[in-house]
Design a protein around this motif. Structure first.
Motif, PDB file in Angstrom:
ATOM      1  N   TYR A 287     -29.825 -45.915 -18.202  1.00 29.78           N
ATOM      2  CA  TYR A 287     -29.549 -46.886 -19.262  1.00 29.78           C
ATOM      3  C   TYR A 287     -30.827 -47.666 -19.555  1.00 29.78           C
ATOM      4  N   GLY A 288     -31.165 -48.627 -18.728  1.00 28.11           N
ATOM      5  CA  GLY A 288     -32.352 -49.440 -18.936  1.00 28.11           C
ATOM      6  C   GLY A 288     -31.970 -50.864 -19.275  1.00 28.11           C
ATOM      7  N   MET A 289     -31.699 -51.672 -18.239  1.00 27.84           N
ATOM      8  CA  MET A 289     -31.238 -53.040 -18.468  1.00 27.84           C
ATOM      9  C   MET A 289     -32.363 -53.976 -18.890  1.00 27.84           C
ATOM     10  N   ALA A 290     -33.586 -53.693 -18.438  1.00 26.02           N
ATOM     11  CA  ALA A 290     -34.700 -54.603 -18.731  1.00 26.02           C
ATOM     12  C   ALA A 290     -34.974 -54.747 -20.222  1.00 26.02           C
ATOM     13  N   PRO A 291     -34.982 -53.665 -21.022  1.00 24.96           N
ATOM     14  CA  PRO A 291     -35.197 -53.852 -22.463  1.00 24.96           C
ATOM     15  C   PRO A 291     -34.123 -54.719 -23.122  1.00 24.96           C
ATOM     16  N   LEU A 292     -32.866 -54.564 -22.693  1.00 24.73           N
ATOM     17  CA  LEU A 292     -31.799 -55.396 -23.239  1.00 24.73           C
ATOM     18  C   LEU A 292     -32.014 -56.861 -22.861  1.00 24.73           C
ATOM     19  N   GLU A 293     -32.417 -57.097 -21.613  1.00 30.04           N
ATOM     20  CA  GLU A 293     -32.686 -58.473 -21.196  1.00 30.04           C
ATOM     21  C   GLU A 293     -33.858 -59.054 -21.984  1.00 30.04           C
ATOM     22  N   ALA A 294     -34.873 -58.223 -22.250  1.00 29.86           N
ATOM     23  CA  ALA A 294     -36.001 -58.687 -23.059  1.00 29.86           C
ATOM     24  C   ALA A 294     -35.539 -59.105 -24.454  1.00 29.86           C
ATOM     25  N   MET A 295     -34.634 -58.329 -25.040  1.00 33.71           N
ATOM     26  CA  MET A 295     -34.100 -58.683 -26.359  1.00 33.71           C
ATOM     27  C   MET A 295     -33.380 -60.024 -26.323  1.00 33.71           C
ATOM     28  N   SER A 296     -32.650 -60.292 -25.231  1.00 36.71           N
ATOM     29  CA  SER A 296     -31.928 -61.560 -25.128  1.00 36.71           C
ATOM     30  C   SER A 296     -32.880 -62.744 -25.096  1.00 36.71           C
ATOM     31  N   HIS A 297     -34.129 -62.502 -24.690  1.00 35.22           N
ATOM     32  CA  HIS A 297     -35.156 -63.556 -24.664  1.00 35.22           C
ATOM     33  C   HIS A 297     -35.993 -63.555 -25.945  1.00 35.22           C
ATOM     34  N   GLY A 298     -35.592 -62.766 -26.930  1.00 34.81           N
ATOM     35  CA  GLY A 298     -36.278 -62.786 -28.212  1.00 34.81           C
ATOM     36  C   GLY A 298     -37.552 -61.978 -28.268  1.00 34.81           C
ATOM     37  N   LEU A 299     -37.690 -60.960 -27.400  1.00 34.89           N
ATOM     38  CA  LEU A 299     -38.901 -60.135 -27.402  1.00 34.89           C
ATOM     39  C   LEU A 299     -38.688 -58.852 -28.204  1.00 34.89           C
ATOM     40  N   PRO A 300     -39.663 -58.457 -29.034  1.00 38.93           N
ATOM     41  CA  PRO A 300     -39.629 -57.116 -29.615  1.00 38.93           C
ATOM     42  C   PRO A 300     -39.881 -56.093 -28.515  1.00 38.93           C
ATOM     43  N   VAL A 301     -39.245 -54.930 -28.634  1.00 35.44           N
ATOM     44  CA  VAL A 301     -39.245 -53.967 -27.538  1.00 35.44           C
ATOM     45  C   VAL A 301     -39.821 -52.630 -27.989  1.00 35.44           C
ATOM     46  N   VAL A 302     -40.653 -52.044 -27.104  1.00 37.57           N
ATOM     47  CA  VAL A 302     -41.102 -50.659 -27.246  1.00 37.57           C
ATOM     48  C   VAL A 302     -40.479 -49.889 -26.087  1.00 37.57           C
ATOM     49  N   VAL A 303     -39.736 -48.803 -26.409  1.00 40.83           N
ATOM     50  CA  VAL A 303     -38.958 -48.134 -25.372  1.00 40.83           C
ATOM     51  C   VAL A 303     -39.028 -46.621 -25.556  1.00 40.83           C
ATOM     52  N   SER A 304     -38.827 -45.891 -24.468  1.00 43.83           N
ATOM     53  CA  SER A 304     -38.806 -44.431 -24.522  1.00 43.83           C
ATOM     54  C   SER A 304     -37.596 -43.938 -25.308  1.00 43.83           C
ATOM     55  N   SER A 305     -37.678 -42.704 -25.778  1.00 45.09           N
ATOM     56  CA  SER A 305     -36.592 -42.092 -26.544  1.00 45.09           C
ATOM     57  C   SER A 305     -35.374 -41.849 -25.650  1.00 45.09           C
ATOM     58  N   PRO A 306     -34.207 -41.508 -26.242  1.00 45.36           N
ATOM     59  CA  PRO A 306     -32.996 -41.275 -25.450  1.00 45.36           C
ATOM     60  C   PRO A 306     -33.127 -40.172 -24.409  1.00 45.36           C
ATOM     61  N   VAL A 307     -34.085 -39.283 -24.572  1.00 46.93           N
ATOM     62  CA  VAL A 307     -34.307 -38.241 -23.560  1.00 46.93           C
ATOM     63  C   VAL A 307     -34.675 -38.868 -22.221  1.00 46.93           C
ATOM     64  N   TYR A 308     -35.350 -40.004 -22.274  1.00 48.67           N
ATOM     65  CA  TYR A 308     -35.843 -40.668 -21.065  1.00 48.67           C
ATOM     66  C   TYR A 308     -35.086 -41.969 -20.746  1.00 48.67           C
ATOM     67  N   CYS A 309     -34.489 -42.581 -21.755  1.00 50.67           N
ATOM     68  CA  CYS A 309     -33.867 -43.898 -21.571  1.00 50.67           C
ATOM     69  C   CYS A 309     -32.538 -43.955 -22.317  1.00 50.67           C
ATOM     70  N   GLY A 310     -31.427 -44.114 -21.576  1.00 47.87           N
ATOM     71  CA  GLY A 310     -30.105 -44.113 -22.177  1.00 47.87           C
ATOM     72  C   GLY A 310     -29.895 -45.213 -23.197  1.00 47.87           C
ATOM     73  N   PHE A 311     -30.504 -46.375 -22.992  1.00 47.20           N
ATOM     74  CA  PHE A 311     -30.340 -47.505 -23.903  1.00 47.20           C
ATOM     75  C   PHE A 311     -30.830 -47.165 -25.315  1.00 47.20           C
ATOM     76  N   ALA A 312     -31.849 -46.302 -25.396  1.00 48.87           N
ATOM     77  CA  ALA A 312     -32.461 -46.001 -26.695  1.00 48.87           C
ATOM     78  C   ALA A 312     -31.505 -45.309 -27.650  1.00 48.87           C
ATOM     79  N   GLN A 313     -30.460 -44.658 -27.137  1.00 46.18           N
ATOM     80  CA  GLN A 313     -29.549 -43.964 -28.035  1.00 46.18           C
ATOM     81  C   GLN A 313     -28.732 -44.933 -28.887  1.00 46.18           C
ATOM     82  N   TYR A 314     -28.732 -46.210 -28.519  1.00 45.06           N
ATOM     83  CA  TYR A 314     -28.020 -47.222 -29.294  1.00 45.06           C
ATOM     84  C   TYR A 314     -28.950 -47.944 -30.271  1.00 45.06           C
ATOM     85  N   LEU A 315     -30.214 -47.515 -30.333  1.00 50.20           N
ATOM     86  CA  LEU A 315     -31.216 -48.218 -31.139  1.00 50.20           C
ATOM     87  C   LEU A 315     -31.706 -47.348 -32.288  1.00 50.20           C
TER      88      LEU A 315
END
Length: 382
Positions: A287-315
């Motif tokens: 999944y990748g909880m850290a990028p979601l937590e970063a978003m909650s703090h108002g940070l723009p996020v650079v993240v790996s594609s869904p092949v590498y990070c489950g969270f990215a499939q929702y973005l």
């Protein structure tokens, strides 16, 4: 047991099975802590774990074993002991561990069967079953997902659900409940300024942040490559640094002077507040909880594609975050970081969208979804 009231409306006895309970242990462990923090307001919670590091007032049922035992024996013993400690004592056993105990089975990582049987050649499959270690893991996982009326299998992302279906068949019923996030207080400007000053960052510094228990697997090499291609006012802050992280940074040459390393700490919120961009070029995150937590703090996020990070499939790329097709490509990562660093309007746009995503994923929402599953289990039991 009466079933007139829903799981949210009556006090249940819930046992959480987890290896270690505490925010400092990592993403999957933090999932259990934050979920039970919410559920503990309405239910009685006990934690079955080998380590407990939390101020939450839960009953702790420790599982102890000698450190010299091989890992597969420790996992097997934990499964047996957890069953003994919980059988007949709780309304719901909520497990994050391989084993046969538990009505709710939460899958955080790639299934063992997917890695060791589904994706490999026939000879390697035979080898897996001949290994006592792998055979134990495979058996415990199979017991965990076996179909019974009282059991629910939960995947933390669509990626894990797909791997489960490829390993155990489409007939396996899987619910997806992604991790939640705890929204920080709105007024944090003073803390941001103080933390940046302590880090030696001025108003022109573009602070890029990575929070990880294993930074090398979460993309540190690509970040170091990218940093070497960026202007000097771009810096990197790594929270969760271990010995191998420090060794890798020392070997990075001149760019090492622009990297700040912080030991693992439960207080990462101050570093989210201080940063300008969150970079997560992970090589393997269910999944990748850290990028979601970063978003909650108002940070723009650079993240790996869904092949590498489950969270990215929702973005959506460019709208919710910047998505890297190849997280090992330092040049691609540098380009994304430079675009964000040089365009305040773009950062503001991603910040707004990220906050919307975070609000939709509160831990209260996640807890309510689990209570709905609990109620289904209790109805079927009766």
């Amino acid at each position: 047991m009466k079933t007139t009231a829903g799981a949210r409306d009556r006090r249940l006895r819930i046992a959480l099975l987890v290896d270690r309970f505490g925010n400092r242990f990592g993403g999957a462990e933090a999932y259990g802590v934050e979920l039970m923090r919410v559920l503990g307001k309405r239910h009685d919670v006990a934690v079955v774990a080998r380590d407990f590091d939390s101020d939450l007032p839960f009953e702790y049922l420790p599982v102890r074993f000698p450190g010299w035992l091989p890992s597969w024996m420790r996992v097997l013993y934990f499964a047996w002991r957890a069953d003994r400690l919980t059988r007949g004592r709780f309304d719901i056993v909520h497990s994050h561990m391989n084993g046969w105990a538990g009505e709710i089975q939460v899958m955080h990582v790639t299934p063992v069967r997917y890695n060791r049987v589904t994706r490999v050649k026939p000879l390697h499959r035979v080898t897996a079953w001949l290994s006592p270690r792998l055979a134990t893991y495979l058996l415990l996982e199979k017991l965990r997902v076996r179909r019974t009326p009282r059991r629910r299998v939960v995947a933390v992302s669509g990626l894990i659900m797909d791997q489960l279906h490829r390993s155990y068949g489409e007939q396996l019923q899987v619910d997806i409940i992604a991790p939640g996030v705890k929204l920080p207080p709105p007024d944090r400007d003073g803390r941001r300024a103080a933390t940046r000053a302590r880090l030696g960052w001025d108003a022109h510094t573009i602070g890029c942040l990575l929070v990880a228990r294993n930074p090398l697997r979460k993309g540190l090499p690509a970040l170091l490559d990218a940093l070497a291609q960026l202007p000097p006012h771009y810096t990197l802050l790594v929270v969760g640094a271990d010995a191998s992280t420090r060794e890798r940074v020392r070997a990075a040459g001149p760019v090492a002077g622009r990297v700040t390393l912080i030991d693992p700490t439960p207080d990462v919120a101050q570093y989210f507040d201080a940063a300008d961009i969150y970079a997560h070029p992970t090589l393997n995150d269910s999944y990748g909880m850290a990028p979601l937590e970063a978003m909650s703090h108002g940070l723009p996020v650079v993240v790996s594609s869904p092949v590498y990070c489950g969270f990215a499939q929702y973005l959506t790329d460019g709208q919710d975050a910047f998505i890297l097709q190849d997280p090992r490509n330092g040049a691609q990562l540098a380009q994304a970081l430079e675009r964000l660093g040089s365009d305040p309007q773009l950062r503001a746009s991603l910040k707004t969208r990220g906050l919307e995503i975070a609000r939709e994923q509160s831990w209260e929402t996640v807890a309510s979804r689990y209570e709905a599953l609990y109620e289904k289990v209790l109805r079927e039991r009766n």
